[in-house]
Design a protein around this motif. Sequence first.
Motif, PDB file in Angstrom:
ATOM      1  N   ALA A  97       0.861  -1.188   0.000  1.00 44.90           N
ATOM      2  CA  ALA A  97       0.000   0.000   0.000  1.00 44.90           C
ATOM      3  C   ALA A  97       0.897   1.238   0.000  1.00 44.90           C
ATOM      4  CB  ALA A  97      -0.896  -0.011   1.241  1.00 44.90           C
ATOM      5  N   PRO A  98       0.380   2.366  -0.467  1.00 45.16           N
ATOM      6  CA  PRO A  98       1.200   3.587  -0.513  1.00 45.16           C
ATOM      7  C   PRO A  98       1.779   3.988   0.849  1.00 45.16           C
ATOM      8  CG  PRO A  98      -0.829   3.899  -1.740  1.00 45.16           C
ATOM      9  CD  PRO A  98      -0.946   2.571  -1.040  1.00 45.16           C
ATOM     10  N   GLU A  99       1.079   3.691   1.920  1.00 41.64           N
ATOM     11  CA  GLU A  99       1.523   4.113   3.251  1.00 41.64           C
ATOM     12  C   GLU A  99       2.352   3.056   3.990  1.00 41.64           C
ATOM     13  OE1 GLU A  99      -2.711   2.489   3.723  1.00 41.64           O
ATOM     14  OE2 GLU A  99      -1.542   3.497   2.188  1.00 41.64           O
ATOM     15  N   TYR A 100       2.821   2.046   3.299  1.00 46.62           N
ATOM     16  CA  TYR A 100       3.553   0.935   3.908  1.00 46.62           C
ATOM     17  C   TYR A 100       4.750   1.417   4.727  1.00 46.62           C
ATOM     18  CZ  TYR A 100       6.222  -3.396   4.294  1.00 46.62           C
ATOM     19  OH  TYR A 100       6.904  -4.490   4.767  1.00 46.62           O
ATOM     20  N   GLN A 101       4.937   0.774   5.879  1.00 47.67           N
ATOM     21  CA  GLN A 101       6.164   0.930   6.656  1.00 47.67           C
ATOM     22  C   GLN A 101       6.484  -0.407   7.295  1.00 47.67           C
ATOM     23  OE1 GLN A 101       5.846   3.843   9.755  1.00 47.67           O
ATOM     24  NE2 GLN A 101       4.853   2.465  11.139  1.00 47.67           N
ATOM     25  N   ASP A 141      11.443   1.374   8.414  1.00 48.14           N
ATOM     26  CA  ASP A 141      11.742   1.702   7.020  1.00 48.14           C
ATOM     27  C   ASP A 141      10.471   2.099   6.276  1.00 48.14           C
ATOM     28  OD1 ASP A 141      14.466   1.039   7.319  1.00 48.14           O
ATOM     29  OD2 ASP A 141      14.044  -1.071   6.948  1.00 48.14           O
ATOM     30  N   SER A 142      10.597   3.105   5.438  1.00 51.11           N
ATOM     31  CA  SER A 142       9.486   3.551   4.588  1.00 51.11           C
ATOM     32  C   SER A 142       9.313   2.589   3.422  1.00 51.11           C
ATOM     33  CB  SER A 142       9.781   4.948   4.045  1.00 51.11           C
ATOM     34  OG  SER A 142      10.877   4.878   3.121  1.00 51.11           O
ATOM     35  N   GLY A 164       4.772 -10.196  11.471  1.00 47.51           N
ATOM     36  CA  GLY A 164       3.414  -9.694  11.634  1.00 47.51           C
ATOM     37  C   GLY A 164       3.118  -8.714  10.519  1.00 47.51           C
ATOM     38  N   PHE A 165       1.966  -8.855   9.913  1.00 51.86           N
ATOM     39  CA  PHE A 165       1.567  -7.996   8.796  1.00 51.86           C
ATOM     40  C   PHE A 165       0.201  -7.395   9.057  1.00 51.86           C
ATOM     41  CE2 PHE A 165       4.052 -11.553   7.193  1.00 51.86           C
ATOM     42  CZ  PHE A 165       5.050 -10.924   6.474  1.00 51.86           C
ATOM     43  N   VAL A 166       0.033  -6.170   8.615  1.00 47.24           N
ATOM     44  CA  VAL A 166      -1.295  -5.547   8.557  1.00 47.24           C
ATOM     45  C   VAL A 166      -1.542  -5.269   7.086  1.00 47.24           C
ATOM     46  CG1 VAL A 166      -2.722  -3.573   9.207  1.00 47.24           C
ATOM     47  CG2 VAL A 166      -1.075  -4.499  10.842  1.00 47.24           C
ATOM     48  N   ALA A 167      -2.704  -5.681   6.620  1.00 47.75           N
ATOM     49  CA  ALA A 167      -3.057  -5.489   5.211  1.00 47.75           C
ATOM     50  C   ALA A 167      -4.367  -4.714   5.123  1.00 47.75           C
ATOM     51  CB  ALA A 167      -3.199  -6.838   4.509  1.00 47.75           C
ATOM     52  N   ARG A 168      -4.525  -4.045   3.995  1.00 47.92           N
ATOM     53  CA  ARG A 168      -5.756  -3.302   3.714  1.00 47.92           C
ATOM     54  C   ARG A 168      -6.245  -3.750   2.352  1.00 47.92           C
ATOM     55  NH1 ARG A 168      -6.529   1.941   1.309  1.00 47.92           N
ATOM     56  NH2 ARG A 168      -4.290   2.314   1.376  1.00 47.92           N
ATOM     57  N   ARG A 169      -7.542  -3.983   2.272  1.00 52.88           N
ATOM     58  CA  ARG A 169      -8.122  -4.379   0.986  1.00 52.88           C
ATOM     59  C   ARG A 169      -8.249  -3.122   0.121  1.00 52.88           C
ATOM     60  NH1 ARG A 169     -11.149  -8.950   0.678  1.00 52.88           N
ATOM     61  NH2 ARG A 169     -11.925  -8.607   2.762  1.00 52.88           N
ATOM     62  N   ILE A 170      -7.619  -3.161  -1.029  1.00 52.53           N
ATOM     63  CA  ILE A 170      -7.729  -2.086  -2.010  1.00 52.53           C
ATOM     64  C   ILE A 170      -8.301  -2.750  -3.256  1.00 52.53           C
ATOM     65  CG2 ILE A 170      -6.497  -0.378  -3.389  1.00 52.53           C
ATOM     66  CD1 ILE A 170      -4.440  -0.189  -1.115  1.00 52.53           C
ATOM     67  N   ARG A 205      -3.382  -5.448   0.150  1.00 53.62           N
ATOM     68  CA  ARG A 205      -2.076  -4.782   0.044  1.00 53.62           C
ATOM     69  C   ARG A 205      -1.565  -4.542   1.454  1.00 53.62           C
ATOM     70  NH1 ARG A 205      -1.334  -1.026  -5.074  1.00 53.62           N
ATOM     71  NH2 ARG A 205      -2.356  -2.386  -6.575  1.00 53.62           N
ATOM     72  N   PHE A 206      -0.271  -4.672   1.620  1.00 52.63           N
ATOM     73  CA  PHE A 206       0.307  -4.580   2.951  1.00 52.63           C
ATOM     74  C   PHE A 206       0.570  -3.137   3.345  1.00 52.63           C
ATOM     75  CE2 PHE A 206       0.969  -8.823   1.471  1.00 52.63           C
ATOM     76  CZ  PHE A 206       0.408  -9.515   2.525  1.00 52.63           C
TER      77      PHE A 206
END
Length: 145
Positions: free
Chosen positions: A52-56, A65-66, A124-130, A135-136
């Motif tokens: 995702a665009p805001e991934y870190q 890390d960005s 550990g991952f957080v994902a968002r449905r786009i 997308r992570f």
Amino acid sequence: MRVFLGIAAALVSAPVAAQSVEIDAHHLALRAEAFVQVRNRFDQAAMIEMLAPEYQEVSPVGEVDSRERVIGFYAPDKKKPAPPMTITETVARPAGVLGVVTMRIAYAVPGKDGQPQSRALRAGFVARRIGKEWRFVSAQFTPIR
């Protein structure tokens, strides 16, 4: 009669909703495991599509890390051979447009004596449905002692 129909509809839709969550969890788990494989192959193009665009990311040494820095790390000219790894204990929990995944990643690295030494990380991952894809948004990798 309306009360009866409402109860009947609820009883029928509950298993369908549970099945939908299970399918969603399965897809989310597969996506996270694929993301780990993409990283291992230094597949920068696939990685860009999965973030995702805001991934870190929080690295195993605690650095934050960005998205740009992570993508840059996996540039084709920086590719290194990755040790074989095993992914286990994957648990995915979708919650609407967000999802959380945890897993254990084990691998072997050469020790000082040249013999392979086992290492493991908890990821550990957080994902968002786009759209229709997960997308992570973030990842954290913590060494397991």
